[in-house]
Design an enzyme around this catalytic site. Structure first.
Site, PDB file in Angstrom:
ATOM      1  N   ASP A  86     -12.421  56.203  17.993  1.00  0.00           N
ATOM      2  CA  ASP A  86     -10.986  55.972  18.030  1.00  0.00           C
ATOM      3  C   ASP A  86     -10.322  56.703  16.880  1.00  0.00           C
ATOM      4  O   ASP A  86     -10.978  57.249  15.997  1.00  0.00           O
ATOM      5  CB  ASP A  86     -10.627  54.489  18.080  1.00  0.00           C
ATOM      6  CG  ASP A  86     -10.886  53.722  16.800  1.00  0.00           C
ATOM      7  OD1 ASP A  86     -11.216  54.337  15.771  1.00  0.00           O
ATOM      8  OD2 ASP A  86     -10.749  52.495  16.829  1.00  0.00           O
ATOM      9  N   LEU A  87      -8.991  56.737  16.938  1.00  0.00           N
ATOM     10  CA  LEU A  87      -8.195  57.407  15.918  1.00  0.00           C
ATOM     11  C   LEU A  87      -7.992  56.431  14.768  1.00  0.00           C
ATOM     12  O   LEU A  87      -7.520  55.314  14.976  1.00  0.00           O
ATOM     13  CB  LEU A  87      -6.842  57.835  16.491  1.00  0.00           C
ATOM     14  CG  LEU A  87      -6.897  58.721  17.735  1.00  0.00           C
ATOM     15  CD1 LEU A  87      -5.491  58.994  18.254  1.00  0.00           C
ATOM     16  CD2 LEU A  87      -7.626  60.014  17.450  1.00  0.00           C
TER      17      LEU A  87
ATOM     18  N   ASP B   1      -6.274  53.460  21.671  1.00  0.00           N
ATOM     19  CA  ASP B   1      -6.650  54.725  21.040  1.00  0.00           C
ATOM     20  C   ASP B   1      -8.166  54.886  20.997  1.00  0.00           C
ATOM     21  O   ASP B   1      -8.694  55.638  20.190  1.00  0.00           O
ATOM     22  CB  ASP B   1      -6.062  54.816  19.632  1.00  0.00           C
ATOM     23  CG  ASP B   1      -6.653  53.788  18.670  1.00  0.00           C
ATOM     24  OD1 ASP B   1      -6.888  52.642  19.108  1.00  0.00           O
ATOM     25  OD2 ASP B   1      -6.873  54.125  17.495  1.00  0.00           O
TER      26      ASP B   1
END
Length: 170
Positions: A37-38, A80
Site C-alpha cells: 500500500d501507499l 490504497d
C-alpha cells in the site's frame, strides 16, 4: 476491473489467486505474492482531498502497470492496498518486483501528493497453503512492514521452519 485504477478488482484478485494456488500446487510450480500500500495515504487524502487522492491512486496504478510482467496479475484489493500475483516466481522475484514498484512510485512526485513510498509484504506459496492462508501471510507481512517504517518490505520465507520474517529496507 477497478473503475478508478483500471487494475483488476478485489473479486478478480481472490478468484485468480485461488486458481493460481491450485495450479501451482497441482503442477509443483512456484508462486509468489506481493501485497502493498501507499505509505501515509490517509494523511494525503486529508491534505489534498479525496478527489485529488483518487488521482494519486490512478497515477500510482499506472506506474504499477508499467513495471509488472505481462504474466503477473496486478490488482487493487481495497482503498490504497494493491496486490500482484506472480506465477512461476520465487520470493526473490517478489522482492525484486517490490523494488521496481517502489522505484517507479517514488522516483518522481505523484500528482499533488508529492513523493510517495510503498510498504509491502511478500511471500511464496507453501505446500500446505490455500489461497486464504497465502494471502493472509502476505497481508500480515505488509502490516509488519508498515510498523517497521516507510518504504519497507517484509518477506516471509516459503518454509515455516525458517525464520518467520525478515525485514529489508529498500
Amino acid at each position: 476491473l477497478d473503475a478508478l485504477t483500471g487494475l483488476h478488482n478485489r473479486r478478480y484478485f481472490h478468484e485468480t489467486l485461488a486458481r493460481e494456488v491450485a495450479r501451482a500446487q497441482r503442477y509443483s510450480r512456484s508462486l509468489a505474492l506481493v501485497v502493498f500500500d501507499l505509505d501515509d495515504f490517509k494523511a494525503i487524502n486529508d491534505r489534498i482531498g479525496h478527489l485529488a487522492g483518487d488521482g494519486v491512486l490512478a497515477e500510482a496504478a499506472d506506474r504499477v502497470r508499467d513495471v509488472v510482467r505481462s504474466a503477473d496479475v496486478a490488482c487493487r484489493v481495497g482503498g490504497d492496498e494493491f496486490a500482484v500475483i506472480l506465477p512461476e516466481s520465487s520470493l526473490k522475484d517478489a522482492d525484486q518486483l517490490y523494488k521496481r514498484l517502489e522505484q517507479a512510485v517514488s522516483a518522481r512526485p505523484v500528482g499533488q501528493a508529492g513523493r510517495l513510498h510503498l510498504s509491502a509484504g511478500v511471500t511464496e506459496l507453501r505446500p500446505d497453503d490455500d489461497a486464504i492462508s497465502f494471502f493472509e501471510r502476505a497481508d500480515e507481512a505488509l502490516y509488519q512492514a508498515k510498523g517497521s517504517g516507510k518504504g519497507t518490505v517484509v518477506a516471509v520465507e516459503a518454509t515455516p521452519l525458517q525464520r518467520p520474517g525478515t525485514a529489508t529496507n529498500s
